[in-house]
Scaffold this motif. Structure first.
Motif, PDB file in Angstrom:
ATOM      1  N   LEU A  76      -8.907 -14.277  26.924  1.00 54.25           N
ATOM      2  CA  LEU A  76      -7.460 -14.185  27.106  1.00 54.25           C
ATOM      3  C   LEU A  76      -6.975 -15.233  28.098  1.00 54.25           C
ATOM      4  CD1 LEU A  76      -4.766 -12.800  26.621  1.00 54.25           C
ATOM      5  CD2 LEU A  76      -5.347 -11.163  28.423  1.00 54.25           C
ATOM      6  N   GLU A  77      -7.731 -15.465  29.138  1.00 54.64           N
ATOM      7  CA  GLU A  77      -7.332 -16.464  30.134  1.00 54.64           C
ATOM      8  C   GLU A  77      -7.247 -17.854  29.516  1.00 54.64           C
ATOM      9  OE1 GLU A  77      -8.927 -18.264  34.417  1.00 54.64           O
ATOM     10  OE2 GLU A  77      -9.800 -16.422  33.584  1.00 54.64           O
ATOM     11  N   GLU A  78      -8.172 -18.186  28.626  1.00 51.85           N
ATOM     12  CA  GLU A  78      -8.131 -19.497  27.968  1.00 51.85           C
ATOM     13  C   GLU A  78      -6.893 -19.619  27.076  1.00 51.85           C
ATOM     14  OE1 GLU A  78     -11.791 -19.826  25.906  1.00 51.85           O
ATOM     15  OE2 GLU A  78     -13.003 -20.212  27.715  1.00 51.85           O
ATOM     16  N   GLN A  79      -6.534 -18.551  26.355  1.00 49.74           N
ATOM     17  CA  GLN A  79      -5.342 -18.588  25.520  1.00 49.74           C
ATOM     18  C   GLN A  79      -4.078 -18.760  26.348  1.00 49.74           C
ATOM     19  OE1 GLN A  79      -5.011 -15.287  22.865  1.00 49.74           O
ATOM     20  NE2 GLN A  79      -6.370 -16.187  21.343  1.00 49.74           N
ATOM     21  N   VAL A  80      -4.010 -18.065  27.480  1.00 45.77           N
ATOM     22  CA  VAL A  80      -2.835 -18.170  28.349  1.00 45.77           C
ATOM     23  C   VAL A  80      -2.703 -19.584  28.896  1.00 45.77           C
ATOM     24  CG1 VAL A  80      -1.817 -17.384  30.507  1.00 45.77           C
ATOM     25  CG2 VAL A  80      -2.789 -15.720  28.924  1.00 45.77           C
TER      26      VAL A  80
END
Length: 336
Positions: A76-80
């Protein structure tokens, strides 16, 4: 004498009434050198703080797609991070324009739709004569910025049939699409060609484009990445006006794992590709005629955006290079 006296009294009474109305209708003004009372100043500041911000032509209800993700941690952090980078590339002005003008558009339901912005700053403005504009897709862009416009492309009616029109291809090949409208049973045939192929057929492959407008409702990402980026047309384009559609976020059943990551990366690659070719963002604004907002990972953003890019390194190649390269490309597309 009585008549004269009567008219004098009547005029006096009329002037008295006008003076009375004037005195009570004019707001009192503070004397020079006197400050605004503290209570009034506080009230004005409070009003300014709480009054709603005015947004032009924004409707009272706005469709919003809220996507809840089951992702967590590193994924999720990479997508954000990619999403934040994408939104920054769409909104970070890197080539400010001092004189923006609105071109085209059509009034519908009391609102202006299909209008585009152009920049008239010195050294980047389109010439007032012999101005070349290619316009693809939806919209009503006019040529008011150019006194003479050799051609405005799309819809480009071909000589085969009245319903045979040319569209911008999202690949390096020529293709034909046959569409039948179920309600009217009317048939349309669309011929898709790459942009450089169209320019070659029109004998304009040596020319610089003063304005390229692309508003094709979604396929713009593939058109740039799979076709236009494989030519040098953008390096020879003065201004690029596009509407981008973050269509992935309009799917209520959006798969927020790998497919979304790949889509976000594709969106980002296109913006970075424009910058690599010398284009800089000069203007951005959301489409308020069809406003759609998406919410993902506590980020709320507009799905449709109008963007204006300006070329800071406009170049023109030699005639021999144009002829050799474009004949080769034309033969590959048409006959292979």
């Amino acid at each position: 004498m009585a008549t004269v006296w009567f008219y004098r009294c009547l005029r006096f009474m009329a002037l008295s009434v006008l003076c009375f109305v004037f005195v009570f209708s004019v707001k009192p003004r503070a004397l020079f050198g006197t400050s605004t009372p503290t209570l009034t100043r506080v009230a004005m500041e409070t009003y300014k703080a709480v009054r709603p911000a005015f947004v032009e032509e924004r409707p009272t209800t706005i469709p919003e797609f809220v996507h809840s993700t089951s992702l967590a941690g590193q994924e999720l952090e990479e997508q954000v991070v990619v999403l934040d980078q994408l939104l920054l590339l769409m909104t970070n002005i890197t080539m400010p324009c001092r004189k923006l003008v609105r071109q085209g558009g059509k009034r519908c339901r009391g609102k202006l739709d299909g209008d585009k912005k152009l920049c008239l700053d010195p050294f980047v403005r389109p010439p007032s004569n012999n101005c070349l504009v290619y316009s693809f897709g939806i919209g009503y862009m006019t040529s008011a910025i150019c006194r003479r416009m050799p051609i405005s492309v799309f819809p480009l009616t071909m000589t085969v049939a009245d319903s045979f029109t040319c569209r911008l291809a999202a690949s390096r090949s020529v293709s034909v699409e046959r569409v039948i409208i179920p309600k009217t049973k009317q048939e349309y045939i669309y011929l898709y060609r790459p942009l450089d192929n169209i320019m070659y057929l029109l004998d304009q492959h040596r020319a610089n484009l003063d304005v390229l407008k692309v508003d094709v409702d979604g396929p713009e990402w593939e058109i740039f990445e799979d076709s236009i980026f494989r030519t040098d047309i953008l390096e020879r384009t003065r201004q690029l006006s596009i509407e981008v559609h973050l269509s992935a976020f309009l799917d209520p059943h959006l798969n927020t794992s790998l497919p979304l990551t790949q889509t976000l990366q594709k969106y980002t690659r296109v913006f970075k590709g424009l910058e690599e070719r010398g284009l800089r963002l000069a203007h951005h604004e959301p489409n308020l005629f069809y406003p759609k907002f998406a919410k993902f990972a506590n980020r709320t953003f507009n799905v449709y955006y109008e963007l204006l890019w300006i070329n800071t390194h406009l170049k023109k190649k030699n005639v021999s290079e144009y002829t050799e390269i474009n004949e080769k490309i034309f033969n590959e597309i048409e006959f292979n």
